[in-house]
Motif scaffolding. Structure first.
Motif, PDB file in Angstrom:
ATOM      1  N   ALA A  71     131.341 -77.755  10.788  1.00  0.00           N
ATOM      2  CA  ALA A  71     132.600 -77.091  11.054  1.00  0.00           C
ATOM      3  C   ALA A  71     133.691 -78.127  11.264  1.00  0.00           C
ATOM      4  O   ALA A  71     134.782 -78.025  10.721  1.00  0.00           O
ATOM      5  CB  ALA A  71     132.472 -76.208  12.277  1.00  0.00           C
ATOM      6  N   ALA A  74     134.222 -80.413   8.056  1.00  0.00           N
ATOM      7  CA  ALA A  74     134.724 -79.764   6.859  1.00  0.00           C
ATOM      8  C   ALA A  74     136.238 -79.889   6.717  1.00  0.00           C
ATOM      9  O   ALA A  74     136.743 -80.074   5.629  1.00  0.00           O
ATOM     10  CB  ALA A  74     134.336 -78.298   6.855  1.00  0.00           C
ATOM     11  N   ASP A  75     136.929 -79.814   7.843  1.00  0.00           N
ATOM     12  CA  ASP A  75     138.378 -79.858   7.711  1.00  0.00           C
ATOM     13  C   ASP A  75     138.873 -81.247   7.369  1.00  0.00           C
ATOM     14  O   ASP A  75     139.712 -81.436   6.530  1.00  0.00           O
ATOM     15  CB  ASP A  75     139.034 -79.360   9.002  1.00  0.00           C
ATOM     16  CG  ASP A  75     138.678 -80.198  10.198  1.00  0.00           C
ATOM     17  OD1 ASP A  75     139.453 -80.258  11.151  1.00  0.00           O
ATOM     18  OD2 ASP A  75     137.576 -80.819  10.170  1.00  0.00           O
ATOM     19  N   ALA A  78     139.114 -82.826   3.738  1.00  0.00           N
ATOM     20  CA  ALA A  78     138.577 -81.856   2.792  1.00  0.00           C
ATOM     21  C   ALA A  78     139.185 -82.044   1.404  1.00  0.00           C
ATOM     22  O   ALA A  78     138.489 -81.998   0.394  1.00  0.00           O
ATOM     23  CB  ALA A  78     138.815 -80.435   3.288  1.00  0.00           C
ATOM     24  N   ARG A  82     137.237 -83.077  -2.157  1.00  0.00           N
ATOM     25  CA  ARG A  82     137.278 -82.304  -3.395  1.00  0.00           C
ATOM     26  C   ARG A  82     137.724 -83.156  -4.570  1.00  0.00           C
ATOM     27  O   ARG A  82     137.200 -83.040  -5.669  1.00  0.00           O
ATOM     28  CB  ARG A  82     138.179 -81.082  -3.230  1.00  0.00           C
ATOM     29  CG  ARG A  82     137.486 -79.901  -2.564  1.00  0.00           C
ATOM     30  CD  ARG A  82     138.305 -78.649  -2.679  1.00  0.00           C
ATOM     31  NE  ARG A  82     139.613 -78.831  -2.081  1.00  0.00           N
ATOM     32  CZ  ARG A  82     139.854 -78.737  -0.786  1.00  0.00           C
ATOM     33  NH1 ARG A  82     138.872 -78.470   0.046  1.00  0.00           N
ATOM     34  NH2 ARG A  82     141.061 -78.922  -0.309  1.00  0.00           N
TER      35      ARG A  82
ATOM     36  N   VAL B  10     143.295 -74.651  -3.739  1.00  0.00           N
ATOM     37  CA  VAL B  10     142.208 -75.550  -3.359  1.00  0.00           C
ATOM     38  C   VAL B  10     142.204 -75.765  -1.844  1.00  0.00           C
ATOM     39  O   VAL B  10     141.161 -75.700  -1.194  1.00  0.00           O
ATOM     40  CB  VAL B  10     142.361 -76.898  -4.098  1.00  0.00           C
ATOM     41  CG1 VAL B  10     141.345 -77.894  -3.579  1.00  0.00           C
ATOM     42  CG2 VAL B  10     142.194 -76.698  -5.594  1.00  0.00           C
ATOM     43  N   ASP B  11     143.369 -75.990  -1.282  1.00  0.00           N
ATOM     44  CA  ASP B  11     143.460 -76.203   0.163  1.00  0.00           C
ATOM     45  C   ASP B  11     142.957 -74.977   0.924  1.00  0.00           C
ATOM     46  O   ASP B  11     142.244 -75.085   1.911  1.00  0.00           O
ATOM     47  CB  ASP B  11     144.907 -76.483   0.578  1.00  0.00           C
ATOM     48  CG  ASP B  11     145.341 -77.891   0.186  1.00  0.00           C
ATOM     49  OD1 ASP B  11     144.465 -78.673  -0.235  1.00  0.00           O
ATOM     50  OD2 ASP B  11     146.534 -78.193   0.292  1.00  0.00           O
ATOM     51  N   GLY B  14     139.350 -74.619   0.749  1.00  0.00           N
ATOM     52  CA  GLY B  14     138.781 -75.656   1.610  1.00  0.00           C
ATOM     53  C   GLY B  14     138.802 -75.238   3.062  1.00  0.00           C
ATOM     54  O   GLY B  14     137.804 -75.341   3.778  1.00  0.00           O
ATOM     55  N   LEU B  17     136.149 -72.752   3.833  1.00  0.00           N
ATOM     56  CA  LEU B  17     134.798 -73.305   3.958  1.00  0.00           C
ATOM     57  C   LEU B  17     134.513 -73.593   5.424  1.00  0.00           C
ATOM     58  O   LEU B  17     133.422 -73.401   5.915  1.00  0.00           O
ATOM     59  CB  LEU B  17     134.710 -74.617   3.192  1.00  0.00           C
ATOM     60  CG  LEU B  17     134.045 -74.567   1.838  1.00  0.00           C
ATOM     61  CD1 LEU B  17     133.921 -75.961   1.279  1.00  0.00           C
ATOM     62  CD2 LEU B  17     132.686 -73.914   1.950  1.00  0.00           C
ATOM     63  N   GLU B  18     135.541 -74.060   6.067  1.00  0.00           N
ATOM     64  CA  GLU B  18     135.403 -74.478   7.450  1.00  0.00           C
ATOM     65  C   GLU B  18     135.493 -73.306   8.405  1.00  0.00           C
ATOM     66  O   GLU B  18     134.695 -73.163   9.316  1.00  0.00           O
ATOM     67  CB  GLU B  18     136.539 -75.469   7.724  1.00  0.00           C
ATOM     68  CG  GLU B  18     136.806 -75.775   9.160  1.00  0.00           C
ATOM     69  CD  GLU B  18     138.166 -76.457   9.303  1.00  0.00           C
ATOM     70  OE1 GLU B  18     138.542 -76.768  10.423  1.00  0.00           O
ATOM     71  OE2 GLU B  18     138.856 -76.666   8.261  1.00  0.00           O
TER      72      GLU B  18
END
Lengths: 244, 244
Positions: A71, A74-75, A78, A82, B10-11, B14, B17-18
DNA sequence: TTTGGCTTGTTATGTTTATCACAAAATTGC
DNA sequence: GCAATTTTGTGATAAACATAACAAGCCAAA
C-alpha cells in the motif's frame, strides 16, 4: 429460529457473491425491507460489506488491508515504475516465456504487452498472478510455497524446483536497492533464492527499478550488476558493461 | 509527448492500485483537474475504471469477468454452500493444517474459523488463496503450477511434490458430482490428481458439497465414497459407512 | 500568428443519497 | 397475553452527486 436480521445478512452477502455490486434500491427489494433497513444492516457489518454512494460491495473489494507495505510502496514513484515497465516491455516478443518478479515495480509490465502476443508468464507473487490471469493469450505459471505477506509472494523449495522444468527467455527482476558496484539487493531474505535461481536459468535478465532505488543497499543481496543484460529505469535502458 | 489526458489515466489507475477506491474529489485534487474532468476520464475508460456514486474503483473489482463459470456457479446454491461450510468448519481446531479445495463451495469455509485460531491452510486456487491471505493468524501454502481458468486453480507436477513436505490434518474436498455408489467426480481433469494426492496424505478428508450435486456424475472421477470420513452438505453431516 | 478542433472549467438545475427523529411493528421475557 | 425492548418504516431536511450547456483555454497545423 435465526433472527430475520441474521438471515438478511446472509442473503445479502450471498447476493453480493454473485453480483459484486448491489444498489441500495435493489438490495432493499431483494430483501423485502426498506432502504433504511439495508443501510443499517450494512453499517452494522463493516467487516462484510463496503458501501460506496448508494452501492453495496463486498468488504474484501475495498479493505485497504492490501498486504505488504505494498500500500505504501505503490504510491511512491508509481509513475516512474510504469515508465520503466514500458521500456522493459519492448524486450517481450510473441511466444516468449517471461518471468515477472514480485513487488509493485513490475505490476504494470503486462499492460505494455500487446494483447495479440501469446506468451507464458512465470510469477510467484499473488498480486502479479491476479493480473496475469485476467489477460487472455497468456499461460500463467505460479511458483508455490509459503506465503510471505511482506511481499505478497510465495516461496519454498518446491517453487524453486518448478523452475527446473521451465525454459525462461527473459526474466524481469526488480530490487529494493541497486548499488552500481555491489549489485542488486532486496529487503526480504525469502525472495533472494527465487531471484537467484531465475537469473541463473533465464536466457537473459533485466533489472527493472525506478531510479530512486539506485545507490541504495538492502539486507538481502542477490546479484552483481553483471548478472543483468541491462538496467532499466523510467529514464530508459543502461547497458551494463561486462568488463569487470 | 503524451497527451495530458493519457497521463491522467495512467496516474489515476496507478493511484487506484494503491487505494482501491478513490473519491471523485480526491481524484480531482490528486490529478489537479476539476471533478468534471475526472468524471469524463472515468466515463471514457469503462474498461479500466468503475464508478459508484462518487467513488472510482478499478474495473476489475466490478467486472463480472471472474474467470470460470465461477461467476455462474457462485450464485447457484450459494446459501447452501455457506451452510455446508459452517458445518465443515467445526472440524477445524487451533493449530491445524487444513487443505482447501478449489471451486466456490469452500470459499466461505475460512469465515467460520474463529479469528483466534492460528492455522495453516494449503490451497491451489487463486480465489481461495486471496481470501486466506487476508486472514491473520494464518500461514498460507500455495501449490504452484500452470493456471487453469476453468477452476481458477494451479496444477502441475511440482505442486504435487510440495504436498510431500506437508502434514495435513484435515482436507476439505469439494466435487461437481457425488454418486453415493461410485463416489466423487469433478468436471476438470487437472484437478483430479491434486485431490487424490491430498486425500491419500491427509489424516482425514471431508467431502463438502451442496446437496444439488448428489446423484450427479462428472467426467473426472477422483475418489470412492469411503475415502472420506463423512459427507457434509447444507443439511449437515452424514457418516460414511466404511463397511464395503 | 491565426484558425479550428479538442480539452477543460464553470455554472445552474434536477436528481439521488444521507441523516435524523419519531412512530409503528415485531420480539422477547415474564 | 402484556409490557419492555428491539427492530423497522416514514417523512422531512440537508448534503452530495449527475448532467447539460456554454465559455475559456490549449494545441497543432496552416
Amino acid at each position: 429460529m435465526v433472527s430475520r436480521k441474521a438471515k438478511r445478512i446472509v442473503d445479502l452477502s450471498g447476493a453480493l457473491l454473485e453480483r459484486r455490486v448491489l444498489h441500495l434500491k435493489e438490495a432493499a427489494s431483494l430483501l423485502n425491507v426498506s432502504e433504511m433497513t439495508v443501510r443499517r444492516d450494512v453499517a452494522e457489518h463493516p467487516d462484510q460489506f463496503g458501501y460506496l454512494g448508494g452501492h453495496i460491495v463486498p468488504a474484501a473489494d475495498l479493505d485497504a488491508d492490501v498486504p505488504y507495505e505494498l500500500a505504501r510502496a505503490a504510491d511512491s514513484h508509481a509513475a516512474a515504475k510504469r515508465e520503466a515497465c514500458a521500456h522493459a516491455a519492448k524486450h517481450i516478443g510473441p511466444g516468449d516465456t517471461i518471468f515477472i518478479d514480485c513487488g509493485t515495480t513490475l505490476l504494470s509490465l503486462i499492460d505494455y504487452v500487446p494483447e495479440s502476443y501469446s506468451i507464458t508468464a512465470v510469477c510467484y507473487a499473488l498480486n502479479v498472478a491476479e493480473k496475469l490471469t485476467r489477460r487472455s493469450n497468456t499461460n500463467v505459471v505460479m511458483l508455490g510455497g509459503l506465503y510471505y505477506p511482506s511481499s505478497a509472494s510465495f516461496s519454498g523449495a518446491s517453487g524453486l524446483e518448478t523452475l527446473d522444468h521451465l525454459g525462461i527467455n527473459t526474466a524481469f527482476i526488480s530490487a529494493a536497492g541497486v548499488d552500481l558496484n555491489r549489485g542488486a539487493s532486496c529487503a526480504h531474505f525469502h525472495e533472494a533464492p527465487v531471484k537467484q535461481k531465475v537469473i541463473s536459468l533465464a536466457q537473459r535478465s533485466f533489472l527493472v527499478v525506478d531510479s530512486s532505488k539506485i545507490g541504495k543497499l538492502k539486507a538481502a543481496f542477490f546479484a552483481p550488476m553483471d548478472a543483468f543484460s541491462s538496467l532499466i529505469t523510467e529514464e530508459g535502458e543502461t547497458d551494463i558493461a561486462h568488463a569487470g
